[in-house]
Motif scaffolding. Structure first.
Motif, PDB file in Angstrom:
ATOM      1  N   ASP A 134      47.304  23.428 -53.201  1.00 16.54           N
ATOM      2  CA  ASP A 134      47.555  24.419 -54.253  1.00 16.54           C
ATOM      3  C   ASP A 134      47.726  25.818 -53.677  1.00 16.54           C
ATOM      4  O   ASP A 134      46.952  26.248 -52.831  1.00 16.54           O
ATOM      5  N   CYS A 135      48.740  26.505 -54.149  1.00 15.07           N
ATOM      6  CA  CYS A 135      49.059  27.828 -53.618  1.00 15.07           C
ATOM      7  C   CYS A 135      49.231  28.855 -54.736  1.00 15.07           C
ATOM      8  O   CYS A 135      50.160  29.650 -54.727  1.00 15.07           O
ATOM      9  N   GLN A 136      48.328  28.821 -55.731  1.00 13.63           N
ATOM     10  CA  GLN A 136      48.386  29.830 -56.777  1.00 13.63           C
ATOM     11  C   GLN A 136      47.605  31.050 -56.294  1.00 13.63           C
ATOM     12  O   GLN A 136      46.400  30.972 -56.057  1.00 13.63           O
ATOM     13  N   VAL A 137      48.324  32.155 -56.160  1.00  6.82           N
ATOM     14  CA  VAL A 137      47.734  33.298 -55.453  1.00  6.82           C
ATOM     15  C   VAL A 137      46.500  33.884 -56.152  1.00  6.82           C
ATOM     16  O   VAL A 137      45.590  34.369 -55.484  1.00  6.82           O
ATOM     17  N   GLU A 138      46.464  33.836 -57.483  1.00  5.06           N
ATOM     18  CA  GLU A 138      45.305  34.407 -58.178  1.00  5.06           C
ATOM     19  C   GLU A 138      44.038  33.649 -57.803  1.00  5.06           C
ATOM     20  O   GLU A 138      43.009  34.237 -57.489  1.00  5.06           O
ATOM     21  N   ALA A 139      44.113  32.328 -57.815  1.00  4.98           N
ATOM     22  CA  ALA A 139      42.949  31.499 -57.506  1.00  4.98           C
ATOM     23  C   ALA A 139      42.529  31.659 -56.045  1.00  4.98           C
ATOM     24  O   ALA A 139      41.368  31.438 -55.693  1.00  4.98           O
ATOM     25  N   LEU A 140      43.464  32.043 -55.181  1.00  7.65           N
ATOM     26  CA  LEU A 140      43.163  32.146 -53.754  1.00  7.65           C
ATOM     27  C   LEU A 140      42.594  33.508 -53.363  1.00  7.65           C
ATOM     28  O   LEU A 140      42.155  33.698 -52.224  1.00  7.65           O
ATOM     29  N   ASN A 141      42.632  34.474 -54.289  1.00 10.00           N
ATOM     30  CA  ASN A 141      42.117  35.827 -53.996  1.00 10.00           C
ATOM     31  C   ASN A 141      42.814  36.472 -52.794  1.00 10.00           C
ATOM     32  O   ASN A 141      42.177  37.141 -51.987  1.00 10.00           O
ATOM     33  N   VAL A 142      44.120  36.249 -52.684  1.00 11.58           N
ATOM     34  CA  VAL A 142      44.843  36.856 -51.560  1.00 11.58           C
ATOM     35  C   VAL A 142      45.662  38.058 -52.036  1.00 11.58           C
ATOM     36  O   VAL A 142      46.051  38.141 -53.199  1.00 11.58           O
ATOM     37  N   ASP A 143      45.906  38.984 -51.121  1.00 10.39           N
ATOM     38  CA  ASP A 143      46.775  40.128 -51.405  1.00 10.39           C
ATOM     39  C   ASP A 143      48.160  39.912 -50.816  1.00 10.39           C
ATOM     40  O   ASP A 143      49.140  40.476 -51.295  1.00 10.39           O
ATOM     41  N   LEU A 144      48.215  39.115 -49.761  1.00  7.68           N
ATOM     42  CA  LEU A 144      49.487  38.816 -49.100  1.00  7.68           C
ATOM     43  C   LEU A 144      49.486  37.352 -48.667  1.00  7.68           C
ATOM     44  O   LEU A 144      48.442  36.830 -48.243  1.00  7.68           O
ATOM     45  N   LEU A 145      50.648  36.700 -48.786  1.00  9.66           N
ATOM     46  CA  LEU A 145      50.755  35.293 -48.390  1.00  9.66           C
ATOM     47  C   LEU A 145      52.137  35.047 -47.782  1.00  9.66           C
ATOM     48  O   LEU A 145      53.136  35.541 -48.289  1.00  9.66           O
ATOM     49  N   SER A 146      52.170  34.307 -46.671  1.00 12.50           N
ATOM     50  CA  SER A 146      53.437  34.005 -45.995  1.00 12.50           C
ATOM     51  C   SER A 146      53.875  32.576 -46.265  1.00 12.50           C
ATOM     52  O   SER A 146      53.053  31.662 -46.257  1.00 12.50           O
TER      53      SER A 146
END
Ligand SMILES: *Cc1c(COP(=O)(O)O)cnc(C)c1O
Length: 423
Positions: free
Chosen positions: A185-197
């Protein structure tokens, strides 16, 4: 002879649906999306529709998607872009020892520019903990970068938990999700990330195109200045066909996941892992037993060189990899395996098999038939292996002791010098 491609972590074949979606943007819709006539408007429309689809995949806003020239560029954009924009706040970055070279070398380049970088160690399974990150954060820390899933051993890091720590501490968090996208899973909200590649060619899209998720309000300096495309964050005429291909590839990945493809691949992975463990003596699984990518198999095969195994497998049409693709050909053992505490001499004998959507049970069974023979043949020739006792010879023992004394690390440094000298 059928080719059995088991190197999907290095790259994947472009899906026919992706090629079909891309083609019109090389031909009738070839326009520069920045023009105002209709050929351009078609390109512009495709670009923005693709951005919408990518945003839906990552559950983010369209304005948070920046298209790039691939995973390496996305990593550099995130790391150098943040470092340059935030140097007034501090010049300390945190990453791990097992990152892809796109992250490690970007950090090392900053290290030469007066930034300080903490390279966190990992445990024997390749895991880094949120507590380690918390302890490493200082007042002048501006960015933490931890990969979502490792490209060599497949270990999946606790990104959401690490992200939560970074939020609490007010530090930006980047994750290299190139191997993870399409598999976990790569949903950015759930991952608490600011940047993702993300990179298209690791998920049945074309090479040379990627995306960076940049959370709203995140300041970063562009690496490429020019016409101000991508809201001034990445100039250059957009790779429209490539971007359409990437959006299509992400759609396909979603469909595959929904259709249970990930589970099927994971079952093949487990069949390979169990089979190799049973049929090849003196092997050890690298990476985490459960927190691992559904398509990754990585073993250390004692007493032989990884390259020899690859050549042996290739004679039966099997494509695999030893260490990471970018570094094979060098004599240096994998920095990932070394960081996991695997001794030098064993890190040379690693084998990575990475499965994909075209992998079948029959292919796995062929590997399980061929690999034991290849290993057996190489070991018969290896001065490090005693077939009678099925253990190390005296020579191997001497080798191990020399490795422990750091002798080969020195040899590795020397190789680097040569590479640099040759440019
Ligand atoms: C392949 C890979 C990259 C580099 O992506 P490119 O699109 O090939 O530049 C970066 N990080 C990881 C983890 C990768 O596997």
């Amino acid at each position: 002879m059928e080719t059995i491609y088991l190197d999907h972590a290095a790259t994947t074949p472009v899906a026919p649906e992706v090629i079909e979606a891309m083609l019109p943007y090389f031909t009738e819709h070839f326009g520069n999306p920045n023009g105002i006539y209709s050929v351009s408007r078609r390109a512009k429309q495709a670009l923005e529709e693709s951005r919408q689809r990518v945003a839906e995949f990552f559950h983010c806003k369209v304005t948070e998607v920046v298209f790039t020239g691939g995973g390496s560029e996305s990593d550099n954009m995130a790391i150098k872009g943040v470092a340059l924009a935030q140097q007034g706040k501090g010049r300390h970055l945190i990453t791990t020892q097992i990152e892809h070279h796109a992250v490690l070398h970007a950090c090392q380049a900053l290290g030469k520019q007066g930034y300080e970088v903490t390279y966190l160690p990992v445990d024997a399974t390749g895991l880094v903990t949120p507590e380690q990150v918390r302890e490493a954060i200082r007042d002048d820390t501006i960015l933490v970068s931890v990969m979502y899933a490792n490209n060599e051993v497949g270990t999946v890091e606790p990104i959401a938990e690490i992200g939560a720590v970074c939020r609490e501490e007010g530090v930006l968090f980047h994750t290299d999700a190139v191997q993870a996208v399409g598999q976990v899973d790569c949903q950015v909200e759930a991952l608490n990330v600011d940047l993702l590649s993300c990179s298209a060619h690791k998920l049945y899209g074309p090479k040379g195109v990627g995306a960076t998720y940049v959370r709203r309000g995140t300041k970063l300096l562009p690496l490429i200045d020019g016409g101000g495309q991508e809201r001034n964050r990445r100039s250059g005429t957009e790779n429209v066909a490539g971007i359409v291909g990437m959006a299509t590839a992400l759609d396909l990945a979603e469909q595959h996941q929904a259709a249970g493809e990930t589970v099927r691949i994971q079952q093949l992975r487990d069949r390979l892992i169990e089979g190799i463990g049973e049929r090849v003596p003196q092997v050890r699984l690298n990476g985490h037993p459960t927190k691992r990518l559904p398509n990754n198999v990585n073993f250390c095969i004692q007493y032989i060189e990884g390259e020899g195994v690859l050549l042996g497998l290739d004679m039966s049409g099997i494509c695999a990899s030893s260490g990471s693709a970018c570094t094979s050909g060098s004599l240096d053992p994998s920095h990932v395996l070394l960081a996991m505490g695997i001794p030098h001499e064993r890190a040379h004998g690693s084998l990575r098999l990475s499965l994909g959507v075209h992998s079948t049970e029959a292919q796995v069974d062929t590997v399980l038939e061929v690999l034991p023979k290849v290993v057996e043949r190489l070991r018969q020739l290896s001065p490090l292996y005693d077939p009678k006792t099925q253990t190390a010879t005296k020579l191997a023992e001497a080798f191990r002791q020399r490795a422990e004394s750091g002798e080969f690390e020195h040899a590795g440094d020397h190789d680097h010098d040569l590479e640099d000298a040759e440019g």
